[in-house]
Scaffold this active site. Structure first.
Site, PDB file in Angstrom:
ATOM      1  N   SER A  48       0.862  -1.165   0.000  1.00  0.00           N
ATOM      2  CA  SER A  48       0.000   0.000   0.000  1.00  0.00           C
ATOM      3  C   SER A  48       0.906   1.225   0.000  1.00  0.00           C
ATOM      4  O   SER A  48       1.724   1.387   0.912  1.00  0.00           O
ATOM      5  CB  SER A  48      -0.883  -0.022   1.249  1.00  0.00           C
ATOM      6  N   GLY A  80      -3.769  -3.939   6.234  1.00  0.00           N
ATOM      7  CA  GLY A  80      -2.711  -3.550   7.174  1.00  0.00           C
ATOM      8  C   GLY A  80      -3.035  -2.223   7.825  1.00  0.00           C
ATOM      9  O   GLY A  80      -3.841  -1.442   7.306  1.00  0.00           O
ATOM     10  N   LYS A 105      -1.114  -1.088  -4.411  1.00  0.00           N
ATOM     11  CA  LYS A 105      -2.286  -0.292  -4.033  1.00  0.00           C
ATOM     12  C   LYS A 105      -1.833   1.143  -3.838  1.00  0.00           C
ATOM     13  O   LYS A 105      -0.807   1.375  -3.198  1.00  0.00           O
ATOM     14  CB  LYS A 105      -2.880  -0.857  -2.744  1.00  0.00           C
ATOM     15  N   LYS A 151      -3.150   5.148  -2.717  1.00  0.00           N
ATOM     16  CA  LYS A 151      -4.205   5.894  -2.046  1.00  0.00           C
ATOM     17  C   LYS A 151      -4.704   6.990  -2.983  1.00  0.00           C
ATOM     18  O   LYS A 151      -3.899   7.627  -3.670  1.00  0.00           O
ATOM     19  CB  LYS A 151      -3.647   6.522  -0.761  1.00  0.00           C
ATOM     20  N   GLU A 184     -11.075   0.416  -3.188  1.00  0.00           N
ATOM     21  CA  GLU A 184     -11.354   0.132  -1.781  1.00  0.00           C
ATOM     22  C   GLU A 184     -12.041   1.322  -1.108  1.00  0.00           C
ATOM     23  O   GLU A 184     -11.578   2.451  -1.212  1.00  0.00           O
ATOM     24  CB  GLU A 184     -10.011  -0.193  -1.095  1.00  0.00           C
ATOM     25  N   LYS A 206      -9.368  -6.949   8.419  1.00  0.00           N
ATOM     26  CA  LYS A 206      -8.337  -6.465   9.345  1.00  0.00           C
ATOM     27  C   LYS A 206      -8.679  -6.989  10.727  1.00  0.00           C
ATOM     28  O   LYS A 206      -9.812  -6.780  11.208  1.00  0.00           O
ATOM     29  CB  LYS A 206      -8.306  -4.933   9.367  1.00  0.00           C
ATOM     30  N   ASP A 221      -7.260   2.886  -3.069  1.00  0.00           N
ATOM     31  CA  ASP A 221      -7.985   2.942  -1.796  1.00  0.00           C
ATOM     32  C   ASP A 221      -8.313   4.395  -1.477  1.00  0.00           C
ATOM     33  O   ASP A 221      -7.412   5.224  -1.359  1.00  0.00           O
ATOM     34  CB  ASP A 221      -7.108   2.330  -0.686  1.00  0.00           C
ATOM     35  N   ASP A 265     -13.623  -1.951   3.300  1.00  0.00           N
ATOM     36  CA  ASP A 265     -12.670  -1.977   4.412  1.00  0.00           C
ATOM     37  C   ASP A 265     -13.401  -1.425   5.648  1.00  0.00           C
ATOM     38  O   ASP A 265     -14.007  -2.194   6.419  1.00  0.00           O
ATOM     39  CB  ASP A 265     -11.432  -1.147   4.028  1.00  0.00           C
TER      40      ASP A 265
END
Ligand code: OSB
Ligand code: MG
Length: 368
Positions: free
Chosen positions: A135, A290, A161, A163, A213, A262, A188, A238
């Site tokens: 990520s 994570g 991934k 952001k 996400e 998670k 995400d 998530d």
């Protein structure tokens, strides 16, 4: 197993590189660790909340309060047939899943040691080599992001991934997609959009992302279902999924096609396995998310990732991406194929380094 003693401590660990999401930038982690003694053995757990109540309502302060004033007094001196039995005793407490998970997971570590098996085996794990993704946070410039992606691909990671947030989304993904047209890529948003952004969210379909996400509200399912009907990119949930009931409802109404599990967010292994089971029964893939964990939380994530439904690369990556020195021995390493080989020793499989933990500790409280 009778819990004789519990210790909670807060450590401070500076990140190797800042981590930025749609809700802000982190440079130093504040992590609450739980150390539980039962049957002459010691188990460890980690509270995975952020420093501020931005990802969820939990913070190190709220976790400390809930552990000190409720979870620990309720558990001390109690006999549990197995670690799975501690979760029902926390049911009266609404939310605070990350505080609950830290204590529950530490007891799983004890139980695995008591039985002389690796924790992942006790959980019912089957995968012995887990696929890893990374990520990558929002960077100062797109050039820096592209460089970082190149570095992680060179290291062997199987999925990237990034952001996103309004102002750092379509143009950025366009640059990544034209530079790396064939990689497994996902984005995400950490709840940065609403349905009013539908025209922009529809543009995501150009990039053939593996998934997007949590684009919408942090507790929302309904609008995600509406969005999923409008876009081809699979939605991965998530923030909205706090347990098996949320997962069931989300899949029932079509709020997403993939779930990020998670341990902290769902409240520990017992709940995480239930989420896994709900998804597996519906053939919905899950993967392990994570929370910038120290080695202890990271080791727990590795154990969880061995369950058979964890078919997609998770956000579980090498210690050195986060820390100059992790607090476990050995630190977590990732193979050139982008995998982690699970440990074969009893319990967590990575030994907490007490000296380094002590050095990073800013406060500590002992019970029992
Ligand atoms: O949404 O998955 C998330 C980090 C902090 C809070 C939320 C998230 C993340 C990550 C980082 O994406 C995952 C990691 O590398 O630990
Ligand atoms: Mg996320």
């Amino acid at each position: 197993m009778k819990i004789n003693r519990v210790e909670i401590r807060e450590i401070r660990l500076p990140l190797v590189h800042f981590f930025e999401t749609s809700f802000g930038r982190t440079t130093v982690r504040r992590i609450v660790l739980v150390r539980t003694e039962a049957e002459g053995l010691t188990g460890w757990g980690e509270v995975t909340c952020g420093e501020d109540p931005f990802y969820s309502h939990e913070t190190p302060e709220t976790a400390w309060h809930i552990l000190r004033d409720f979870l620990i007094p309720w558990s001390l001196g109690k006999e549990f047939a197995s670690a799975a039995d501690i979760a029902p005793s926390f049911k009266l407490i609404r939310g605070h899943n990350m505080a609950k998970a830290a204590l529950e997971n530490s007891l799983w570590d004890v139980e695995a040691q008591m039985k002389g098996v690796p924790l992942w085996k006790l959980l019912g794990g089957t995968l012995q080599e887990i696929p890893c993704g990374v990520s990558i946070g929002i960077q100062n410039t797109v050039e820096e992001l592209v460089e970082k992606i190149q570095r992680e691909l060179d290291a062997g990671y199987q999925r990237i991934k990034v952001k996103i947030k309004p102002g750092w989304d379509i143009e950025v993904l366009d640059r990544i997609h034209s530079k790396f047209p064939r990689i497994a890529l996902m984005a995400d948003a950490n709840s940065a959009y609403t349905l009013a952004d539908l025209p922009r969210l529809k543009l995501l379909d150009r990039f053939y992302l593996m998934m997007v996400e949590q684009p919408l509200g942090w507790e929302d399912l309904i609008d995600h279902a509406k969005l999923q009907r409008e876009i081809a990119t699979p939605i991965c949930l998530d923030e909205s999924i706090h347990g098996a009931d949320d997962a069931r409802k989300a899949l029932e109404i079509g709020a997403g096609k993939i779930i990020n599990v998670k341990l902290g967010r769902v409240g520990g292994y017992t709940s995480a396995r239930q989420v896994h089971d709900v998804c597996r029964a519906k053939k919905v893939p899950v993967w392990c998310g994570g929370m910038l964990e120290s080695g202890i939380g990271r080791a727990h994530n590795i154990a969880l990732s061995t369950l058979p439904g964890f078919t997609l690369p998770g956000d579980v990556s090498a210690s050195k991406r986060y820390w100059t020195e992790d607090i476990i021995d050995p630190e977590v390493t990732v193979s050139a194929q982008g995998t982690i080989h699970v440990p074969q020793s009893a319990g967590l499989g990575y030994a907490p380094n007490l000296e380094r933990i002590e050095k990073a500790t800013v406060r500590k409280e002992v019970f029992g």
